[in-house]
Design a protein around this motif. Structure first.
Motif, PDB file in Angstrom:
ATOM      1  N   GLY A  83       0.776  -1.231   0.000  1.00  0.00           N
ATOM      2  CA  GLY A  83       0.000   0.000   0.000  1.00  0.00           C
ATOM      3  C   GLY A  83       0.805   1.277   0.000  1.00  0.00           C
ATOM      4  N   LYS A  84       2.120   1.197   0.252  1.00  0.00           N
ATOM      5  CA  LYS A  84       2.929   2.410   0.266  1.00  0.00           C
ATOM      6  C   LYS A  84       4.373   2.074  -0.063  1.00  0.00           C
ATOM      7  CE  LYS A  84       3.978   2.240   5.228  1.00  0.00           C
ATOM      8  NZ  LYS A  84       3.885   2.952   6.519  1.00  0.00           N
ATOM      9  N   VAL A  85       5.131   3.083  -0.471  1.00  0.00           N
ATOM     10  CA  VAL A  85       6.569   2.962  -0.692  1.00  0.00           C
ATOM     11  C   VAL A  85       7.244   4.193  -0.109  1.00  0.00           C
ATOM     12  CG1 VAL A  85       6.426   1.512  -2.763  1.00  0.00           C
ATOM     13  CG2 VAL A  85       6.355   4.001  -2.995  1.00  0.00           C
TER      14      VAL A  85
ATOM     15  N   GLY B  56       7.661  11.859   1.700  1.00  0.00           N
ATOM     16  CA  GLY B  56       8.594  10.757   1.895  1.00  0.00           C
ATOM     17  C   GLY B  56       8.393   9.571   0.985  1.00  0.00           C
ATOM     18  N   GLY B  57       7.360   9.596   0.135  1.00  0.00           N
ATOM     19  CA  GLY B  57       7.135   8.438  -0.724  1.00  0.00           C
ATOM     20  C   GLY B  57       5.832   8.532  -1.483  1.00  0.00           C
ATOM     21  N   ALA B  58       5.078   7.431  -1.487  1.00  0.00           N
ATOM     22  CA  ALA B  58       3.821   7.394  -2.231  1.00  0.00           C
ATOM     23  C   ALA B  58       2.926   6.307  -1.671  1.00  0.00           C
ATOM     24  CB  ALA B  58       4.086   7.135  -3.718  1.00  0.00           C
ATOM     25  N   VAL B  59       1.634   6.447  -1.934  1.00  0.00           N
ATOM     26  CA  VAL B  59       0.650   5.426  -1.571  1.00  0.00           C
ATOM     27  C   VAL B  59      -0.180   5.111  -2.802  1.00  0.00           C
ATOM     28  CG1 VAL B  59       0.529   6.134   0.846  1.00  0.00           C
ATOM     29  CG2 VAL B  59      -1.051   7.139  -0.812  1.00  0.00           C
ATOM     30  N   ALA B  60      -0.938   4.025  -2.714  1.00  0.00           N
ATOM     31  CA  ALA B  60      -1.820   3.661  -3.817  1.00  0.00           C
ATOM     32  C   ALA B  60      -2.942   4.686  -3.932  1.00  0.00           C
ATOM     33  CB  ALA B  60      -2.396   2.267  -3.579  1.00  0.00           C
ATOM     34  N   PRO B  61      -3.438   4.940  -5.142  1.00  0.00           N
ATOM     35  CA  PRO B  61      -4.570   5.862  -5.282  1.00  0.00           C
ATOM     36  C   PRO B  61      -5.835   5.240  -4.709  1.00  0.00           C
ATOM     37  CG  PRO B  61      -4.084   4.818  -7.382  1.00  0.00           C
ATOM     38  CD  PRO B  61      -3.005   4.386  -6.435  1.00  0.00           C
ATOM     39  N   ALA B  62      -6.689   6.065  -4.109  1.00  0.00           N
ATOM     40  CA  ALA B  62      -7.944   5.563  -3.556  1.00  0.00           C
ATOM     41  C   ALA B  62      -8.837   5.044  -4.676  1.00  0.00           C
ATOM     42  CB  ALA B  62      -8.656   6.670  -2.787  1.00  0.00           C
ATOM     43  N   PRO B  63      -9.579   3.962  -4.423  1.00  0.00           N
ATOM     44  CA  PRO B  63     -10.452   3.406  -5.458  1.00  0.00           C
ATOM     45  C   PRO B  63     -11.722   4.233  -5.646  1.00  0.00           C
ATOM     46  CG  PRO B  63     -10.703   2.176  -3.418  1.00  0.00           C
ATOM     47  CD  PRO B  63      -9.602   3.176  -3.183  1.00  0.00           C
ATOM     48  N   PHE B  64     -12.408   4.002  -6.760  1.00  0.00           N
ATOM     49  CA  PHE B  64     -13.741   4.563  -7.035  1.00  0.00           C
ATOM     50  C   PHE B  64     -13.741   6.082  -7.186  1.00  0.00           C
ATOM     51  CE2 PHE B  64     -14.280   0.909  -4.081  1.00  0.00           C
ATOM     52  CZ  PHE B  64     -14.645  -0.018  -5.040  1.00  0.00           C
ATOM     53  N   ALA B  65     -12.690   6.626  -7.787  1.00  0.00           N
ATOM     54  CA  ALA B  65     -12.601   8.082  -7.921  1.00  0.00           C
ATOM     55  C   ALA B  65     -13.775   8.664  -8.700  1.00  0.00           C
ATOM     56  CB  ALA B  65     -11.286   8.458  -8.602  1.00  0.00           C
TER      57      ALA B  65
ATOM     58  N   ILE C 125     -13.986   5.604  12.084  1.00  0.00           N
ATOM     59  CA  ILE C 125     -13.948   5.296  10.656  1.00  0.00           C
ATOM     60  C   ILE C 125     -14.100   3.794  10.476  1.00  0.00           C
ATOM     61  CG2 ILE C 125     -12.570   5.321   8.549  1.00  0.00           C
ATOM     62  CD1 ILE C 125     -11.263   7.850   9.506  1.00  0.00           C
ATOM     63  N   ALA C 126     -15.121   3.397   9.735  1.00  0.00           N
ATOM     64  CA  ALA C 126     -15.293   2.008   9.312  1.00  0.00           C
ATOM     65  C   ALA C 126     -14.918   1.951   7.840  1.00  0.00           C
ATOM     66  CB  ALA C 126     -16.733   1.552   9.533  1.00  0.00           C
ATOM     67  N   VAL C 127     -13.931   1.128   7.505  1.00  0.00           N
ATOM     68  CA  VAL C 127     -13.361   1.205   6.159  1.00  0.00           C
ATOM     69  C   VAL C 127     -13.108  -0.190   5.597  1.00  0.00           C
ATOM     70  CG1 VAL C 127     -10.994   1.385   7.048  1.00  0.00           C
ATOM     71  CG2 VAL C 127     -11.525   2.295   4.790  1.00  0.00           C
ATOM     72  N   THR C 128     -13.436  -0.358   4.327  1.00  0.00           N
ATOM     73  CA  THR C 128     -13.153  -1.616   3.645  1.00  0.00           C
ATOM     74  C   THR C 128     -11.660  -1.720   3.348  1.00  0.00           C
ATOM     75  OG1 THR C 128     -13.753  -0.533   1.564  1.00  0.00           O
ATOM     76  CG2 THR C 128     -15.447  -1.878   2.629  1.00  0.00           C
ATOM     77  N   ASN C 129     -11.187  -2.947   3.197  1.00  0.00           N
ATOM     78  CA  ASN C 129      -9.748  -3.177   3.040  1.00  0.00           C
ATOM     79  C   ASN C 129      -9.149  -2.462   1.838  1.00  0.00           C
ATOM     80  OD1 ASN C 129      -9.642  -4.764   5.303  1.00  0.00           O
ATOM     81  ND2 ASN C 129      -9.510  -6.712   4.210  1.00  0.00           N
ATOM     82  N   ASP C 130      -9.936  -2.313   0.762  1.00  0.00           N
ATOM     83  CA  ASP C 130      -9.366  -1.728  -0.452  1.00  0.00           C
ATOM     84  C   ASP C 130      -9.068  -0.240  -0.322  1.00  0.00           C
ATOM     85  OD1 ASP C 130     -12.008  -0.985  -0.363  1.00  0.00           O
ATOM     86  OD2 ASP C 130     -12.512  -1.683  -2.367  1.00  0.00           O
ATOM     87  N   LYS C 131      -9.550   0.400   0.737  1.00  0.00           N
ATOM     88  CA  LYS C 131      -9.262   1.822   0.943  1.00  0.00           C
ATOM     89  C   LYS C 131      -8.093   2.057   1.892  1.00  0.00           C
ATOM     90  CE  LYS C 131     -13.939   3.487  -0.001  1.00  0.00           C
ATOM     91  NZ  LYS C 131     -15.092   4.244   0.547  1.00  0.00           N
ATOM     92  N   LEU C 132      -7.615   1.009   2.552  1.00  0.00           N
ATOM     93  CA  LEU C 132      -6.482   1.152   3.463  1.00  0.00           C
ATOM     94  C   LEU C 132      -5.202   1.418   2.676  1.00  0.00           C
ATOM     95  CD1 LEU C 132      -7.260  -1.776   5.926  1.00  0.00           C
ATOM     96  CD2 LEU C 132      -7.348   0.667   6.473  1.00  0.00           C
ATOM     97  N   ALA C 133      -4.374   2.316   3.213  1.00  0.00           N
ATOM     98  CA  ALA C 133      -3.103   2.691   2.572  1.00  0.00           C
ATOM     99  C   ALA C 133      -3.326   3.252   1.172  1.00  0.00           C
ATOM    100  CB  ALA C 133      -2.133   1.513   2.538  1.00  0.00           C
TER     101      ALA C 133
ATOM    102  N   PRO D 160      -4.650  -5.918   6.635  1.00  0.00           N
ATOM    103  CA  PRO D 160      -3.210  -6.165   6.816  1.00  0.00           C
ATOM    104  C   PRO D 160      -2.705  -5.667   8.174  1.00  0.00           C
ATOM    105  CG  PRO D 160      -3.649  -5.228   4.652  1.00  0.00           C
ATOM    106  CD  PRO D 160      -4.922  -5.125   5.420  1.00  0.00           C
ATOM    107  N   PRO D 161      -2.101  -6.538   8.984  1.00  0.00           N
ATOM    108  CA  PRO D 161      -1.632  -6.134  10.321  1.00  0.00           C
ATOM    109  C   PRO D 161      -0.623  -4.990  10.298  1.00  0.00           C
ATOM    110  CG  PRO D 161      -1.669  -8.529  10.123  1.00  0.00           C
ATOM    111  CD  PRO D 161      -1.923  -7.988   8.753  1.00  0.00           C
ATOM    112  N   ALA D 162       0.250  -4.958   9.304  1.00  0.00           N
ATOM    113  CA  ALA D 162       1.274  -3.908   9.264  1.00  0.00           C
ATOM    114  C   ALA D 162       0.645  -2.527   9.117  1.00  0.00           C
ATOM    115  CB  ALA D 162       2.248  -4.169   8.119  1.00  0.00           C
ATOM    116  N   ILE D 163      -0.405  -2.434   8.315  1.00  0.00           N
ATOM    117  CA  ILE D 163      -1.090  -1.152   8.138  1.00  0.00           C
ATOM    118  C   ILE D 163      -1.794  -0.752   9.429  1.00  0.00           C
ATOM    119  CG2 ILE D 163      -2.971   0.011   6.914  1.00  0.00           C
ATOM    120  CD1 ILE D 163      -2.238  -1.630   4.449  1.00  0.00           C
ATOM    121  N   LEU D 164      -2.452  -1.708  10.071  1.00  0.00           N
ATOM    122  CA  LEU D 164      -3.162  -1.408  11.314  1.00  0.00           C
ATOM    123  C   LEU D 164      -2.204  -0.994  12.419  1.00  0.00           C
ATOM    124  CD1 LEU D 164      -5.782  -4.307  11.349  1.00  0.00           C
ATOM    125  CD2 LEU D 164      -5.978  -2.017  10.355  1.00  0.00           C
TER     126      LEU D 164
END
Length: 252
Positions: free
Chosen positions: A18-20, A54-63, A204-212, A235-239
Motif C-alpha cells: 500500500g505504500k513505498v 517521503g514516498g507514495a501510496v496507492a490511489p484511492a479506489p472509485f474516484a 472510521i469504518a473502512v473496507t480493506n481496499d481503501k487502506l493505505a 493487513p496487520p502492518a497497516i493497522l
C-alpha cells in the motif's frame, strides 16, 4: 536497474503493502532519491499512485464512481463493519454521520431500542434512520450533490457549526497512516472537516481496499482517528501504524 524495472517494482510493492518510501527505494535500486522522486512523479501522472511526504501510496479506489455504483461494491464486508461499528453506541449519544455507502450500512444497523441524536448531510443515512422511534434526526440541508448522495456548501457548514457530537462516523475515500483521511470532492471534504472539528471522537469504518490509499483532499490527520473499524483480514502492518498513532482497532 532500468526505469521500467523500477516502475514495475514500485507497482508490485504498492499492491502488496500500500505504500513505498523514497529512501528505501533509492537504497534498493542503487540510485539517488532524486531519481526515485522522478519515478514517483511519472507514475503519479499516470494515475498509478499518489505522492505523499517521503514516498507514495496507492490511489484511492472509485474516484469517478457514483454512490449508487459504490453501493454494489463489497456489501457483505460493509455489513460486517456496520455491525461492529454500532456496538460502540451508547444511549444518549449525539452523532454526526456523513455520506458514504459504509455509513449508510451503519445507519441501517442501528438498533430500534437505542436513544440517539443524529445529524447527517446524507440522504441515504437520513432515509435509513427516519423510522427509528428513539432517534432524533437532524437533516443538514444545503446543495445536494446526486453523485455523492450528500448536501454540501455554505448552508450545510452553517448548520454543522451550530452542533456538537460525541462521535463522528466519518466516511473515508482514502485512508493512510501518513496522509490521514482523504476525500475526492473538495466541498464534501470541507463539510467532513467541519464535523470533525465539532466532534469529541472520530470513528472510521473502512473496507480493506481503501487502506493505505489516498484521495486528493485531506480531511483529518491520522492521529485524529479515535476508532478504526476494519475487517478481520485487514493487513496487520497497516493497522499497526494506526495503533501507534492512537487509534483503537475494532475487528468485524
Amino acid at each position: 536497474m532500468l526505469t521500467e524495472e523500477r516502475y514495475q517494482f514500485i507497482r508490485h510493492r504498492l499492491a502488496a503493502e500500500g505504500k513505498v518510501l523514497a529512501g528505501e527505494l533509492a537504497s534498493r535500486f542503487g540510485v539517488s532519491e532524486d531519481t526515485v522522486r522522478r519515478d514517483l512523479r511519472e507514475l503519479a501522472k499516470a494515475g498509478q499512485l499518489r505522492r505523499v511526504y517521503g514516498g507514495a501510496v496507492a490511489p484511492a479506489p472509485f474516484a469517478a464512481a457514483t454512490i449508487s455504483e459504490r453501493a454494489r461494491h463489497a456489501p457483505e464486508e460493509k455489513l460486517r463493519l456496520a455491525k461492529a461499528a454500532v456496538d460502540m453506541l451508547r444511549s444518549g449519544q449525539a452523532l454526526f454521520i456523513d455520506g458514504g455507502t459504509t455509513n449508510e450500512a451503519i445507519a441501517r444497523a442501528i438498533p430500534r431500542d437505542i436513544e440517539l441524536t443524529v445529524a447527517t448531510n446524507s440522504l441515504g443515512v437520513a432515509s435509513a434512520l427516519a423510522d427509528l422511534p428513539l432517534v432524533e434526526l437532524i437533516a443538514l440541508g444545503g446543495r445536494y450533490v446526486r453523485d455523492l448522495g450528500t448536501c454540501v456548501g455554505g448552508d450545510t457548514l452553517a448548520a454543522v457549526a451550530q452542533l456538537g457530537a460525541d462521535m463522528f462516523f466519518l466516511g473515508s475515500c482514502g485512508l493512510d497512516a501518513s496522509r490521514g483521511v482523504t476525500a475526492f470532492d473538495s466541498a464534501e471534504a470541507e463539510v467532513k472537516r467541519a464535523m470533525a472539528r465539532n466532534s469529541a471522537g472520530i470513528v472510521i469504518a473502512v473496507t480493506n481496499d481503501k487502506l493505505a490509499t489516498a484521495a486528493p483532499y485531506r480531511v483529518a490527520a491520522p492521529e485524529a482517528i479515535s476508532h478504526l473499524v476494519v475487517d478481520k483480514t485487514a493487513p496487520p502492518a497497516i493497522l499497526a501504524d494506526f495503533e501507534r498513532l492512537g487509534a483503537e482497532i475494532h475487528f468485524a
